[in-house]
Enzyme design. Sequence first.
Site, short mmCIF file in Angstrom:
data_model
loop_
_atom_site.label_atom_id
_atom_site.label_comp_id
_atom_site.label_asym_id
_atom_site.label_seq_id
_atom_site.Cartn_x
_atom_site.Cartn_y
_atom_site.Cartn_z
N LYS A 136 0.83 -1.21 0.00
CA LYS A 136 0.00 0.00 0.00
C LYS A 136 0.86 1.26 0.00
O LYS A 136 0.63 2.19 -0.76
CB LYS A 136 -0.91 0.06 1.25
CG LYS A 136 -1.85 -1.10 1.40
CD LYS A 136 -2.71 -0.95 2.64
CE LYS A 136 -1.93 -0.94 3.95
NZ LYS A 136 -1.30 -2.23 4.29
N ARG A 153 -9.22 1.61 8.82
CA ARG A 153 -8.81 0.25 9.11
C ARG A 153 -9.88 -0.51 9.87
O ARG A 153 -9.71 -1.69 10.17
CB ARG A 153 -7.57 0.32 9.99
CG ARG A 153 -6.34 -0.22 9.36
CD ARG A 153 -5.33 -0.34 10.46
NE ARG A 153 -4.14 -1.00 10.05
CZ ARG A 153 -3.14 -0.40 9.41
NH1 ARG A 153 -3.21 0.85 9.07
NH2 ARG A 153 -2.06 -1.08 9.14
N ARG A 183 11.82 -6.14 4.48
CA ARG A 183 11.62 -4.69 4.38
C ARG A 183 12.61 -3.95 5.28
O ARG A 183 12.89 -4.35 6.39
CB ARG A 183 10.19 -4.32 4.82
CG ARG A 183 10.04 -2.80 4.91
CD ARG A 183 8.62 -2.35 4.90
NE ARG A 183 7.86 -2.85 6.03
CZ ARG A 183 6.57 -2.59 6.19
NH1 ARG A 183 5.93 -1.87 5.30
NH2 ARG A 183 5.94 -3.08 7.22
N ARG A 215 11.60 -2.54 10.99
CA ARG A 215 10.60 -1.97 11.92
C ARG A 215 10.32 -2.93 13.07
O ARG A 215 10.29 -4.14 12.86
CB ARG A 215 9.30 -1.70 11.16
CG ARG A 215 9.16 -0.26 10.70
CD ARG A 215 8.06 -0.07 9.70
NE ARG A 215 6.76 -0.60 10.11
CZ ARG A 215 5.66 -0.51 9.36
NH1 ARG A 215 5.72 0.09 8.18
NH2 ARG A 215 4.53 -1.01 9.78
N ARG A 260 -0.56 -9.08 13.18
CA ARG A 260 -1.10 -8.00 12.35
C ARG A 260 -2.01 -8.56 11.26
O ARG A 260 -3.02 -7.97 10.91
CB ARG A 260 0.03 -7.18 11.72
CG ARG A 260 0.71 -6.28 12.74
CD ARG A 260 2.05 -5.78 12.26
NE ARG A 260 1.95 -4.91 11.10
CZ ARG A 260 2.98 -4.61 10.32
NH1 ARG A 260 4.18 -5.13 10.58
NH2 ARG A 260 2.82 -3.80 9.31
P1 AP5 Z 1 4.93 -1.60 1.80
O1 AP5 Z 1 4.61 -0.76 0.63
O2 AP5 Z 1 5.78 -1.03 2.86
O3 AP5 Z 1 3.62 -2.29 2.37
P2 AP5 Z 1 2.39 -1.68 3.19
O4 AP5 Z 1 1.17 -2.36 2.66
O5 AP5 Z 1 2.41 -0.19 3.17
O6 AP5 Z 1 2.75 -2.27 4.59
P3 AP5 Z 1 2.73 -1.63 6.04
O7 AP5 Z 1 3.37 -2.64 6.94
O8 AP5 Z 1 3.32 -0.27 6.06
O9 AP5 Z 1 1.25 -1.60 6.28
P4 AP5 Z 1 0.56 -1.69 7.61
O10 AP5 Z 1 -0.79 -1.46 7.13
O11 AP5 Z 1 0.72 -2.90 8.41
O12 AP5 Z 1 1.37 -0.61 8.45
P5 AP5 Z 1 1.05 0.88 8.85
O13 AP5 Z 1 2.28 1.64 8.81
O14 AP5 Z 1 -0.15 1.37 8.11
O15 AP5 Z 1 5.62 -2.95 1.24
C1 AP5 Z 1 6.06 -3.98 2.11
C2 AP5 Z 1 7.43 -4.50 1.63
O16 AP5 Z 1 7.28 -5.16 0.37
C3 AP5 Z 1 8.47 -3.40 1.40
O17 AP5 Z 1 9.72 -3.88 1.74
C4 AP5 Z 1 8.37 -3.14 -0.11
O18 AP5 Z 1 9.57 -2.62 -0.59
C5 AP5 Z 1 8.04 -4.50 -0.66
N1 AP5 Z 1 7.18 -4.46 -1.83
C6 AP5 Z 1 6.16 -3.57 -2.09
N2 AP5 Z 1 5.56 -3.86 -3.26
C7 AP5 Z 1 6.17 -4.99 -3.73
C8 AP5 Z 1 5.97 -5.81 -4.90
N3 AP5 Z 1 5.01 -5.54 -5.80
N4 AP5 Z 1 6.78 -6.88 -5.06
C9 AP5 Z 1 7.74 -7.18 -4.13
N5 AP5 Z 1 7.98 -6.44 -3.02
C10 AP5 Z 1 7.21 -5.36 -2.82
O19 AP5 Z 1 0.57 0.68 10.36
C11 AP5 Z 1 1.44 0.23 11.38
C12 AP5 Z 1 0.69 0.17 12.69
O20 AP5 Z 1 0.19 1.48 13.04
C13 AP5 Z 1 -0.56 -0.71 12.70
O21 AP5 Z 1 -0.25 -2.07 12.96
C14 AP5 Z 1 -1.38 -0.05 13.83
O22 AP5 Z 1 -0.92 -0.44 15.08
C15 AP5 Z 1 -1.08 1.44 13.64
N6 AP5 Z 1 -2.08 2.10 12.77
C16 AP5 Z 1 -1.83 2.71 11.58
N7 AP5 Z 1 -2.97 3.18 11.04
C17 AP5 Z 1 -3.97 2.88 11.91
C18 AP5 Z 1 -5.38 3.08 11.90
N8 AP5 Z 1 -6.00 3.68 10.89
N9 AP5 Z 1 -6.10 2.62 12.97
C19 AP5 Z 1 -5.49 2.00 14.00
N10 AP5 Z 1 -4.17 1.76 14.05
C20 AP5 Z 1 -3.41 2.19 13.02
#
Ligand code: AP5
Length: 213
Positions: A13, A88, A127, A160, A171
Amino acid sequence: MKIIMLGAPGAGKGTQAKMIAEKYGIPHVSTGDIFRANIKNGTELGMEAKKYMDQGQLVPDELTVKILLDRVAQDDCKNGYVLDGFPRTIPQAEVLDKALTELGDAIDFAIDVNVPDENIVKRMSGRRACLSCGATYHIEHIPPKKEGICDKCGQELVLRDDDKPETVLNRLKVYHDQTQPLIDFYTKKNVLKTVDGTKDMKEVFADIVAILG
Ligand code: AP5
Ligand code: ZN
């Protein structure tokens, strides 16, 4: 254009949201990045959010919703934005929907980046993230030019805290329980589009651009 990115943790994402933001000239708004910046700066919000994030749990809606609504009310979001990591939960989606309806507005696209669970744990352990500028890399798929160093700002890259395998599994469970119902929510609103997130990141982006126009 107002876009929501949906998908499991690690589906890509953030990677796609940054590319969309650049191509369409709209801000990339990531609640995860906002929380991580607060943790890094040692704010009260950051300390509260960290308790949940380290366990792979969601930060409570009360905290998250306010931060998001404040952010999208800023001037640079006037012509649209791409939301990454929000909503979410169904209550978060309802609050956003209500806030937009009051402005006579609505979400244009909810893009579900679909990747099976089996692929996720592998991706996350590879990552590397820059906690200074938010850039993300993958040791195999998207390596930085110099190992362990951010191409954009020269700071050190880290695994991370919540990318450790046991936390990733938690997660994923939280995603299936609390976030996946949003697929139905946005299908009913006729804005859901699904892309195959297992493809190469450039191919995924081309599929998204074909949808957005
Ligand atoms: P990446 O693009 O980083 O993936 P992502 O989907 O953004 O993953 P996140 O872990 O950031 O999402 P998340 O939803 O768990 O975390 P968030 O920060 O929102 O890609 C992943 C890896 O794959 C990278 O290494 C990338 O280079 C690689 N990659 C990408 N595309 C690829 C492809 N096509 N092929 C191969 N490799 C590829 O949230 C973290 C925490 O914050 C949550 O757990 C929660 O505790 C809190 N939080 C955040 N938002 C909320 C909310 N709205 N409500 C409540 N808690 C929240
Ligand atoms: Zn950086």
